[in-house]
Design an enzyme around this catalytic site. Structure first.
Site, PDB file in Angstrom:
ATOM      1  N   HIS A   1       0.893  -1.162   0.000  1.00  0.00           N
ATOM      2  CA  HIS A   1       0.000   0.000   0.000  1.00  0.00           C
ATOM      3  C   HIS A   1       0.931   1.212   0.000  1.00  0.00           C
ATOM      4  O   HIS A   1       2.009   1.165   0.618  1.00  0.00           O
ATOM      5  CB  HIS A   1      -0.823   0.114   1.284  1.00  0.00           C
ATOM      6  CG  HIS A   1      -1.714  -1.050   1.589  1.00  0.00           C
ATOM      7  ND1 HIS A   1      -1.272  -2.160   2.256  1.00  0.00           N
ATOM      8  CD2 HIS A   1      -3.034  -1.242   1.366  1.00  0.00           C
ATOM      9  CE1 HIS A   1      -2.288  -3.004   2.416  1.00  0.00           C
ATOM     10  NE2 HIS A   1      -3.364  -2.474   1.880  1.00  0.00           N
TER      11      HIS A   1
ATOM     12  N   ASP B   1       2.400   1.951   3.380  1.00  0.00           N
ATOM     13  CA  ASP B   1       3.328   0.998   4.011  1.00  0.00           C
ATOM     14  C   ASP B   1       4.761   1.405   3.746  1.00  0.00           C
ATOM     15  O   ASP B   1       5.640   1.178   4.573  1.00  0.00           O
ATOM     16  CB  ASP B   1       3.231  -0.423   3.413  1.00  0.00           C
ATOM     17  CG  ASP B   1       1.845  -0.981   3.370  1.00  0.00           C
ATOM     18  OD1 ASP B   1       1.046  -0.639   4.249  1.00  0.00           O
ATOM     19  OD2 ASP B   1       1.570  -1.772   2.440  1.00  0.00           O
TER      20      ASP B   1
HETATM   21  C1  XLS Z   1      -7.353  -6.790   4.452  1.00  0.00           C
HETATM   22  C2  XLS Z   1      -6.871  -7.010   3.113  1.00  0.00           C
HETATM   23  C3  XLS Z   1      -5.724  -6.096   2.690  1.00  0.00           C
HETATM   24  C4  XLS Z   1      -5.592  -6.130   1.204  1.00  0.00           C
HETATM   25  C5  XLS Z   1      -4.841  -4.971   0.617  1.00  0.00           C
HETATM   26  O1  XLS Z   1      -8.063  -7.588   5.020  1.00  0.00           O
HETATM   27  O2  XLS Z   1      -6.513  -8.344   2.971  1.00  0.00           O
HETATM   28  O3  XLS Z   1      -4.563  -6.444   3.329  1.00  0.00           O
HETATM   29  O4  XLS Z   1      -5.003  -7.303   0.768  1.00  0.00           O
HETATM   30  O5  XLS Z   1      -5.425  -3.768   0.894  1.00  0.00           O
END
Ligand code: XLS
Ligand code: NI
Ligand code: NI
Length: 439
Positions: free
Chosen positions: A101, A104
């Site tokens: 993201h 991150d």
């Molecule tokens: C959350 C999601 C997230 C997505 C990406 O539950 O799995 O991590 O994979 O935004």
């Protein structure tokens, strides 16, 4: 690159007999299965948020993880130190892809302008490290859920300023994903849902979600981003009801708004089970509808009703998952992204390796079993035989659209002594176990 994981050298394949916890027992990247190597089939990816940015906090307690790069206090320098360590980890693990993201990899500044500047600096570093290591970006995404501004949603917020902010953020995230050669772009709508219908205009919110996705498609065209768009369904958490509930719901939504040509699904195992489905069900449904794009490989806990995001070690589920993926002709631009975090008590550096090795071996084992099952066609032959009545006679006429209720009645009146045969579920489960146990 970093030099944080000094005690670990590149993880090697040692085979089934190995007792070394820092070696692969099943994942042998160069082993050929059919016309592809294991690495090409599996396209493993590490999730930046869990493995490098996450620190083990939960609603009841503080972070338990303090990584070597956490000694750096300046936020931008901290992000850079973390990224160098990330590429060292990826190289030593031998994984070719990562996912992130926007938030991150780089910190938020005091303004959106400042935040975008930080992001640009980190992207420059990422580009260098990717060139140095050959590691690639499976997908990028925007975090439209952590910051308090998204308390009422992002593209489904009741506040138009928030939708605008989210649009600016996705615009930037698309640009950097393109710049880094990202092969896909993911939408997971963390806050895109509702808590109570007493304060919610569902019709406006879902229309806006569609408008927002349309803007993303248009902007990708503008900048020449040709990666695959993916939507990641999840039924609940954080909101009580997420609009992207499961694959079937998302597909209906996309078709309703004419967006289905532009999106495939990123299927997460733990989200499938939260929706009351198996991992295999979601993959299968997506596959038969032509929208199986990528996978977030993790697992939940059957006794817990939330997204525990555990490392996928369940070889049964991994086998059935790989069966669907092989039947899909592979994941194409997608991959197996370990959207999984270590348990809060597994706070030491080595645990990062143990966790991923466990997941990689489980799916490699699953791949081998699934490959064998498809070679012998034992399950496939059973299924096609089970439906043989549609290959001739009345069954064939039904499929060819040649008959209506009148003809069916005429046929049934002459053939009302029905003969059924067993579905043989237990026999098939035993066959599956036999394959799992002998690979
Ligand atoms: C959350 C999601 C997230 C997505 C990406 O539950 O799995 O991590 O994979 O935004
Ligand atoms: Ni996910
Ligand atoms: Ni998840």
């Amino acid at each position: 690159m970093g030099d944080v994981f000094k005690n670990v050298s590149k993880i090697q394949f040692e085979g089934k007999g190995s007792q070394n916890p820092l070696a692969f027992k099943y994942y042998n990247p160069t082993e050929q299965l059919g016309h592809m190597t294991m690495a090409e089939h599996l396209r493993y990816s590490v999730a930046y948020w869990h493995t490098f940015t996450g620190a083990g906090a939960d609603p009841f307690g503080a972070p338990t993880v303090f990584r070597p790069w956490d000694v750096v206090s300046n936020p931008l320098e901290h992000a850079k130190a973390r990224m160098r360590a990330a590429f060292e980890f990826l190289s030593k693990l031998g994984v070719e892809y990562y996912c992130f993201h926007d938030r991150d990899i780089a910190p938020e500044g005091d303004s959106l302008r400042q935040t975008n500047k930080y992001l640009d600096e980190i992207v420059t570093l990422a580009k260098d490290l990717m060139a140095e290591t050959g590691i690639k970006l499976l997908w990028g995404t925007a975090n439209l859920f952590s910051h308090p501004r998204f308390m009422h949603g992002a593209s489904t917020s009741s506040n138009a300023d928030v939708l605008a902010y989210a649009g600016a953020q996705v615009k930037k995230a698309l640009e950097i994903t393109k710049e880094l050669g990202g092969e896909n772009y993911v939408f997971w709508g963390g806050r895109e849902g509702y808590e109570t219908l007493l304060n919610t205009d569902m019709s406006l919110e879902t229309d806006n979600l569609a408008r927002f996705l349309r803007m993303a498609v248009d902007y990708a065209k503008d900048i020449g981003f040709t990666g695959q768009f993916l939507i990641e369904p999840k039924p609940k958490e954080p909101t009580k009801h997420q609009y992207d509930f499961d694959v079937a719901t998302v597909l209906g939504f996309l078709k309703n708004y004419g967006l289905d040509p532009y999106f495939k699904m990123n299927i997460e195992a733990n989200h499938a089970t939260l929706a009351g489905h198996t991992f295999q069900h979601e993959l299968h449904f997506a596959r038969v509808n032509g929208v199986l794009g990528s996978v977030d490989a993790n697992q939940g806990d059957m006794l817990l009703g939330w997204d525990t995001d555990q490392m996928p070690t369940d070889i049964y589920s991994a086998t059935l998952g790989m069966y669907e993926i092989l039947k899909n002709g592979g994941l194409h631009s997608g991959g197996l992204n370990f959207d999984a975090k270590l348990r809060r008590g597994s706070f030491e550096l080595e645990d990062m390796f143990y966790g991923h090795i466990a997941g990689m071996d489980a799916f490699a084992h699953g791949l081998k079993v699934a490959h064998k099952l498809l070679e012998t066609r034992e399950l496939e032959d059973f299924v096609s035989k089970r439906y043989a009545s549609y290959q001739s006679g009345i069954g064939q006429q039904i499929i060819q659209g040649k008959v209506g209720f009148k003809e069916l009645e005429q046929y049934a009146l002459e053939h009302d002594q029905i003969v059924n045969v067993s579905g043989r579920q237990e026999m098939l489960e035993a066959i599956l176990n036999q394959y799992i146990l002998t690979v």
